[in-house]
Design a protein around this motif. Sequence first.
Motif, PDB file in Angstrom:
ATOM      1  N   ILE A  80      -1.957 -17.093   3.933  1.00 45.13           N
ATOM      2  CA  ILE A  80      -2.569 -15.947   4.609  1.00 45.13           C
ATOM      3  C   ILE A  80      -3.436 -15.103   3.693  1.00 45.13           C
ATOM      4  CG2 ILE A  80      -0.674 -15.849   6.259  1.00 45.13           C
ATOM      5  CD1 ILE A  80       0.423 -13.454   4.766  1.00 45.13           C
ATOM      6  N   CYS A  81      -3.225 -15.207   2.381  1.00 46.14           N
ATOM      7  CA  CYS A  81      -3.989 -14.386   1.438  1.00 46.14           C
ATOM      8  C   CYS A  81      -5.202 -15.171   0.946  1.00 46.14           C
ATOM      9  CB  CYS A  81      -3.125 -13.963   0.257  1.00 46.14           C
ATOM     10  SG  CYS A  81      -1.750 -12.892   0.721  1.00 46.14           S
ATOM     11  N   LEU A  82      -6.353 -14.814   1.457  1.00 43.60           N
ATOM     12  CA  LEU A  82      -7.567 -15.532   1.089  1.00 43.60           C
ATOM     13  C   LEU A  82      -8.140 -15.049  -0.236  1.00 43.60           C
ATOM     14  CD1 LEU A  82      -9.336 -15.651   4.571  1.00 43.60           C
ATOM     15  CD2 LEU A  82      -7.788 -17.329   3.527  1.00 43.60           C
ATOM     16  N   THR A  83      -7.717 -13.867  -0.697  1.00 45.32           N
ATOM     17  CA  THR A  83      -8.205 -13.305  -1.959  1.00 45.32           C
ATOM     18  C   THR A  83      -7.036 -12.779  -2.782  1.00 45.32           C
ATOM     19  OG1 THR A  83      -8.472 -11.046  -1.124  1.00 45.32           O
ATOM     20  CG2 THR A  83     -10.327 -12.573  -0.803  1.00 45.32           C
ATOM     21  N   LEU A  84      -7.285 -12.558  -4.059  1.00 44.67           N
ATOM     22  CA  LEU A  84      -6.263 -11.971  -4.933  1.00 44.67           C
ATOM     23  C   LEU A  84      -5.952 -10.537  -4.496  1.00 44.67           C
ATOM     24  CD1 LEU A  84      -7.421 -13.228  -8.449  1.00 44.67           C
ATOM     25  CD2 LEU A  84      -5.401 -13.965  -7.187  1.00 44.67           C
ATOM     26  N   GLN A  85      -6.954  -9.819  -4.025  1.00 47.62           N
ATOM     27  CA  GLN A  85      -6.733  -8.455  -3.552  1.00 47.62           C
ATOM     28  C   GLN A  85      -5.747  -8.442  -2.382  1.00 47.62           C
ATOM     29  OE1 GLN A  85      -7.543  -5.692  -4.841  1.00 47.62           O
ATOM     30  NE2 GLN A  85      -9.346  -5.997  -6.135  1.00 47.62           N
ATOM     31  N   GLU A  86      -5.885  -9.401  -1.493  1.00 45.15           N
ATOM     32  CA  GLU A  86      -4.962  -9.491  -0.357  1.00 45.15           C
ATOM     33  C   GLU A  86      -3.559  -9.820  -0.843  1.00 45.15           C
ATOM     34  OE1 GLU A  86      -6.534 -12.291   2.397  1.00 45.15           O
ATOM     35  OE2 GLU A  86      -8.260 -11.056   2.914  1.00 45.15           O
ATOM     36  N   PHE A  87      -3.462 -10.700  -1.855  1.00 41.75           N
ATOM     37  CA  PHE A  87      -2.152 -11.047  -2.396  1.00 41.75           C
ATOM     38  C   PHE A  87      -1.520  -9.828  -3.065  1.00 41.75           C
ATOM     39  CE2 PHE A  87       0.872 -12.773  -5.442  1.00 41.75           C
ATOM     40  CZ  PHE A  87       1.512 -13.751  -4.688  1.00 41.75           C
ATOM     41  N   ARG A  88      -2.321  -9.043  -3.787  1.00 41.83           N
ATOM     42  CA  ARG A  88      -1.802  -7.827  -4.419  1.00 41.83           C
ATOM     43  C   ARG A  88      -1.205  -6.880  -3.387  1.00 41.83           C
ATOM     44  NH1 ARG A  88      -5.532  -4.423  -8.443  1.00 41.83           N
ATOM     45  NH2 ARG A  88      -4.493  -5.709 -10.004  1.00 41.83           N
ATOM     46  N   ARG A  89      -1.908  -6.711  -2.262  1.00 43.17           N
ATOM     47  CA  ARG A  89      -1.388  -5.820  -1.217  1.00 43.17           C
ATOM     48  C   ARG A  89      -0.069  -6.347  -0.649  1.00 43.17           C
ATOM     49  NH1 ARG A  89      -7.017  -5.150  -0.093  1.00 43.17           N
ATOM     50  NH2 ARG A  89      -7.036  -6.861   1.430  1.00 43.17           N
ATOM     51  N   GLU A  90       0.036  -7.673  -0.518  1.00 40.20           N
ATOM     52  CA  GLU A  90       1.291  -8.266  -0.053  1.00 40.20           C
ATOM     53  C   GLU A  90       2.427  -7.963  -1.021  1.00 40.20           C
ATOM     54  OE1 GLU A  90       2.432 -10.420   2.553  1.00 40.20           O
ATOM     55  OE2 GLU A  90       0.662  -9.663   3.606  1.00 40.20           O
ATOM     56  N   MET A  91       2.151  -8.047  -2.310  1.00 34.75           N
ATOM     57  CA  MET A  91       3.186  -7.867  -3.320  1.00 34.75           C
ATOM     58  C   MET A  91       3.595  -6.408  -3.495  1.00 34.75           C
ATOM     59  SD  MET A  91       4.128 -10.825  -4.362  1.00 34.75           S
ATOM     60  CE  MET A  91       3.815 -11.349  -2.666  1.00 34.75           C
ATOM     61  N   GLN A  92       2.732  -5.484  -3.132  1.00 33.23           N
ATOM     62  CA  GLN A  92       3.062  -4.067  -3.290  1.00 33.23           C
ATOM     63  C   GLN A  92       4.278  -3.665  -2.471  1.00 33.23           C
ATOM     64  OE1 GLN A  92      -0.716  -2.259  -2.343  1.00 33.23           O
ATOM     65  NE2 GLN A  92      -1.389  -2.227  -4.486  1.00 33.23           N
ATOM     66  N   ALA A  93       4.553  -4.420  -1.430  1.00 35.05           N
ATOM     67  CA  ALA A  93       5.715  -4.129  -0.588  1.00 35.05           C
ATOM     68  C   ALA A  93       7.015  -4.678  -1.177  1.00 35.05           C
ATOM     69  CB  ALA A  93       5.497  -4.705   0.812  1.00 35.05           C
ATOM     70  N   LYS A  94       6.905  -5.423  -2.280  1.00 38.02           N
ATOM     71  CA  LYS A  94       8.091  -6.073  -2.866  1.00 38.02           C
ATOM     72  C   LYS A  94       8.787  -5.201  -3.899  1.00 38.02           C
ATOM     73  CE  LYS A  94       6.973  -9.617  -0.423  1.00 38.02           C
ATOM     74  NZ  LYS A  94       7.701  -9.894   0.843  1.00 38.02           N
ATOM     75  N   GLY A  95       8.218  -4.031  -4.213  1.00 43.06           N
ATOM     76  CA  GLY A  95       8.837  -3.152  -5.204  1.00 43.06           C
ATOM     77  C   GLY A  95       7.986  -3.010  -6.444  1.00 43.06           C
ATOM     78  N   GLY A  96       8.643  -2.710  -7.570  1.00 45.13           N
ATOM     79  CA  GLY A  96       7.940  -2.522  -8.831  1.00 45.13           C
ATOM     80  C   GLY A  96       7.494  -3.826  -9.450  1.00 45.13           C
ATOM     81  N   TYR A  97       6.914  -3.736 -10.670  1.00 49.22           N
ATOM     82  CA  TYR A  97       6.378  -4.925 -11.331  1.00 49.22           C
ATOM     83  C   TYR A  97       7.448  -5.996 -11.550  1.00 49.22           C
ATOM     84  CZ  TYR A  97       2.076  -2.337 -12.359  1.00 49.22           C
ATOM     85  OH  TYR A  97       0.909  -1.638 -12.258  1.00 49.22           O
ATOM     86  N   ALA A  98       8.633  -5.572 -11.986  1.00 47.78           N
ATOM     87  CA  ALA A  98       9.699  -6.547 -12.259  1.00 47.78           C
ATOM     88  C   ALA A  98      10.084  -7.297 -10.995  1.00 47.78           C
ATOM     89  CB  ALA A  98      10.922  -5.835 -12.853  1.00 47.78           C
ATOM     90  N   GLU A  99      10.194  -6.568  -9.882  1.00 46.12           N
ATOM     91  CA  GLU A  99      10.558  -7.199  -8.617  1.00 46.12           C
ATOM     92  C   GLU A  99       9.454  -8.153  -8.152  1.00 46.12           C
ATOM     93  OE1 GLU A  99      10.812  -3.992  -9.244  1.00 46.12           O
ATOM     94  OE2 GLU A  99      12.992  -3.653  -9.132  1.00 46.12           O
ATOM     95  N   ARG A 100       8.201  -7.760  -8.370  1.00 46.88           N
ATOM     96  CA  ARG A 100       7.082  -8.619  -7.957  1.00 46.88           C
ATOM     97  C   ARG A 100       7.068  -9.917  -8.763  1.00 46.88           C
ATOM     98  NH1 ARG A 100       2.274  -4.008  -7.884  1.00 46.88           N
ATOM     99  NH2 ARG A 100       3.529  -2.406  -6.840  1.00 46.88           N
TER     100      ARG A 100
END
Length: 252
Positions: free
Chosen positions: A54-74
Motif C-alpha cells: 500500500i505504500c508507494l513512497t517512503l513518505q507514505e511508509f513513514r506515515r504508516e510507521m508513525q502510528a507504531k510508537g517511538g523509534y525503537a518500536e518502529r
Amino acid sequence: MNYTENIERLKILLTGASTDVTITSENEAEYKRLKSELNQSAKFKTNQPKEFKICLTLQEFRREMQAKGGYAERRKYINELFYPLISDENSLLDSIEEIQQSVNFGHLNLLPQDIQQKGREMSEVYLYLYCIENSLRIFIEEIMKSQTINIPKKVQDTIDKLKRSEQESKYLPLRGNSDLFYCDFIELGKIIVGNWSIFGQYFPKQNEHWLNVMVDELYKIRCLVAHNSYVGKDERDALKVYYKSITAQLKI
C-alpha cells in the motif's frame, strides 16, 4: 544486486525513513526500483507485508510507521516485517549503514551527559569490531570455496563446545550457518595462521607477526566491550586503523 542485497538495502531505506533520516528524491527512486526488482521474486511476492503493497513512497511508509510508537518500536516492527523475507538467506543484515541508522539515544536522556557520550563512543567500537570480525569470516569462507583449509584441533574443540551449549539453550538463536560463526578473533586468527601457506599471500609482506599483533589487540578490545568496559580514545583510533588496513588488505 541479488535478492539478499536488495532486501538488505530495502530494510536500510525503510528503517531510515521511519526514524530521523531525511528522505531524498534519490531515496524515493531507489525504493521504487528495489520494489520493482524484488517483485520479480516469488518469495518476495508471497511474503511481502501489506505495508509494502500500500505504500508507494517512503513518505507514505513513514506515515504508516508513525502510528507504531517511538523509534525503537518502529525498528522492532520493521525487523518483524522482514523476518519472512530474509529467512534461509545467507545475509549479514547488520551492515555499517544499518547500524548507524538504528542507533538512537533519545530514550537515554535521563542518564548523565558523560554516560550518554560514552555510550555513543562504545556503539562505534562495537560497529567496527562487528565489521572487522565478519570481514575475516567472509574472507576465510571465500578462500574455503577453492582451497582445502584445515581447522586446528583447539579451534574445532571450541566450535564443538559452543554447538553443544547452543543445543542446551534452545531459546537462543543459532549463530549462523557456518562453523566460522562460532569463532571469535582468536579462533579466526588461528585458522589463518594454521593455513599460512594459503593465507599468507594476502597479508603485508606475508608477515604472520602483523596478523598476530592485530588479532591480539582486537581481541583485547572485544573483551572490554563484552564486559561493558569503556574503550579509550587510543584504542578506538587503533581500531579504525585496523579496520582500514584489514579491509584494504583483503580487498573487502
